[in-house]
Design a protein around this motif. Structure first.
Motif, short mmCIF file in Angstrom:
data_model
loop_
_atom_site.label_atom_id
_atom_site.label_comp_id
_atom_site.label_asym_id
_atom_site.label_seq_id
_atom_site.Cartn_x
_atom_site.Cartn_y
_atom_site.Cartn_z
N SER A 125 1.01 -0.98 0.34
CA SER A 125 0.08 0.06 0.09
C SER A 125 0.86 1.61 -0.44
O SER A 125 0.70 2.56 -0.70
CB SER A 125 -1.47 -0.16 1.44
OG SER A 125 -1.60 -1.34 0.93
N LEU A 126 1.87 1.22 0.78
CA LEU A 126 3.29 1.86 1.31
C LEU A 126 3.15 2.88 -0.09
O LEU A 126 3.63 4.08 -0.83
CB LEU A 126 4.07 2.46 2.04
CG LEU A 126 3.50 2.16 3.71
CD1 LEU A 126 4.34 2.25 4.39
CD2 LEU A 126 2.96 3.24 3.61
N SER A 127 4.10 1.36 -1.04
CA SER A 127 4.39 1.93 -2.16
C SER A 127 3.49 2.70 -3.76
O SER A 127 4.17 3.00 -4.24
CB SER A 127 5.71 -0.02 -3.21
OG SER A 127 4.45 0.00 -3.74
N LEU A 128 2.76 2.20 -3.59
CA LEU A 128 1.37 2.08 -3.89
C LEU A 128 1.27 3.63 -4.64
O LEU A 128 0.99 4.06 -5.11
CB LEU A 128 0.26 1.10 -4.06
CG LEU A 128 -0.65 0.31 -4.42
CD1 LEU A 128 -1.50 -0.46 -4.16
CD2 LEU A 128 -0.11 0.45 -5.92
N LEU A 129 1.26 4.28 -2.71
CA LEU A 129 0.39 5.46 -2.59
C LEU A 129 1.66 6.71 -2.95
O LEU A 129 0.97 7.46 -2.80
CB LEU A 129 -0.34 5.44 -1.41
CG LEU A 129 -2.07 4.75 -1.74
CD1 LEU A 129 -2.37 4.24 -0.20
CD2 LEU A 129 -2.90 5.37 -1.87
N TYR A 130 2.54 6.08 -2.06
CA TYR A 130 4.35 7.28 -2.16
C TYR A 130 4.43 7.06 -3.25
O TYR A 130 4.45 8.61 -4.01
CB TYR A 130 4.88 6.77 -1.02
CG TYR A 130 4.62 7.38 0.46
CD1 TYR A 130 4.39 8.35 0.23
CD2 TYR A 130 4.93 6.69 2.18
CE1 TYR A 130 4.34 9.09 2.11
CE2 TYR A 130 4.51 7.20 2.56
CZ TYR A 130 4.38 8.12 3.15
OH TYR A 130 4.50 8.54 4.27
#
Ligand SMILES: [Fe+2]
Length: 322
Positions: free
Chosen positions: A310-315
């Motif tokens: 999720s972090l890699s997707l959203l950041y």
């Protein structure tokens, strides 16, 4: 050793078509083959073998012949289609072998009629397709029901479904599993229809009784859906979407891998979307705070791998809520 009489009997009574083809022409066809193609032996003896091959398979049959002439390995049994005297297509399995017939090379071909099996497969695949469509329509009907009562929940579910699918796409999941996550997410708060809207849209903190009532929604959603035999575990995913890795979630206080991966994904997508979106009773908390929340509770409340995705997707990947 089997004598010639036995061979004759076997070929005459065989339930598969048997032919000898030489230089592309029929030299012999047993009674079953005459029945399959609808031509008598006299008629077949005037026909090239290709005259009974269905148009759609003429090229592949010729290619197969060429490959064999060039000494390449071809499969022992090939699926193909013939056309009978009435022009109807007959699906068959062909087995061919080189023999010597009257001093010259010839093909001995065994032809197994698989039309009934093909037709049954076709009916089955149409039925499955219809079933999938009906199931999709059921989900759609539920979505609309929720939307009519509470447009905010509806929008939330749609965005959670989108994010959950994006997360699932990054894992090595089958299309089936990704479909299950997407559909469960799109109706995950269905159980909220049993909660008075004043509570759902109440500004500020809920009191204990109200919170207890809100917490019934995964179970209510599960109870509504459990009787529907979806091809996906939708009711279970919904039941578990508020469970947390350390067992602090509800309703079953499941821990770690006791929680289905689909529900672990949905749980993270749900929290992030809820914090990013505006609600009638509060403004959006924002993406940074949402990501801070999942990072802080990575491994305690939320599945670490899903948090990382999720972090890699959203950041970094520029994922945007629609
Ligand atoms: Fe929920």
């Amino acid at each position: 050793m089997l004598n010639e009489e036995i061979y004759r009997f076997l070929i005459k009574k065989a339930n598969d078509g048997i032919a000898i083809v030489q230089e592309g022409r029929f030299q012999y066809a047993n009674p079953r083959l005459q029945e399959i193609v609808g031509y008598s032996m006299e008629e077949l003896s005037c026909l090239p073998f290709n005259a009974v091959v269905a148009t759609a398979d003429l090229n592949s049959m010729a290619e197969m012949q060429n490959r064999r002439i060039w000494g390449e390995d071809i499969p022992l049994v090939v699926e193909s289609s013939l056309k009978n005297k009435k022009g109807r297509v007959v699906f068959v399995e062909l087995t061919a072998g080189l023999i010597s017939h009257e001093g010259k090379p010839a093909d001995l071909v065994i032809i197994h009629d698989i039309t009934p099996r093909k037709q049954a497969e076709e009916v089955l695949s149409q039925t499955l397709e219809k079933l999938r469509k009906a199931m999709g329509a059921t989900i759609q009907a539920i979505t609309l029901t929720v939307e009519m009562r509470d447009p905010y929940t509806a929008g939330h579910q749609r965005r959670v479904s989108d994010l959950a699918r994006a997360i699932a796409d990054r894992l090595d999941f089958s299309t089936e599993k990704i479909d299950a996550i997407r559909m469960a997410a799109s109706i995950h708060d269905l159980g909220k229809i049993s909660i008075p809207s004043e509570i759902l849209s109440k500004p500020g903190k809920l009191n204990e009784t109200e919170y207890t009532l809100v917490k019934t929604h995964p179970q209510v959603g599960y109870n509504i859906l459990k009787q529907i035999e979806f091809p996906w575990p939708i009711a279970q995913i919904i039941l578990q979407h508020h469970e947390r890795i350390n067992g602090s979630g509800y309703p079953q206080k499941l821990k770690g891998r006791q929680i289905m991966i689909e529900a672990r994904i949905l749980g993270v997508a749900d929290v992030v979307e809820a914090m990013v979106s505006h609600r009638p009773y509060r403004t959006a908390i924002g993406l940074d705070k949402a990501l801070e929340e999942i990072q802080r509770n990575r491994g305690s409340l939320y599945d670490p791998e899903i948090v990382d995705i999720s972090l890699s997707l959203l950041y970094h990947r520029g994922y945007e809520f629609k």
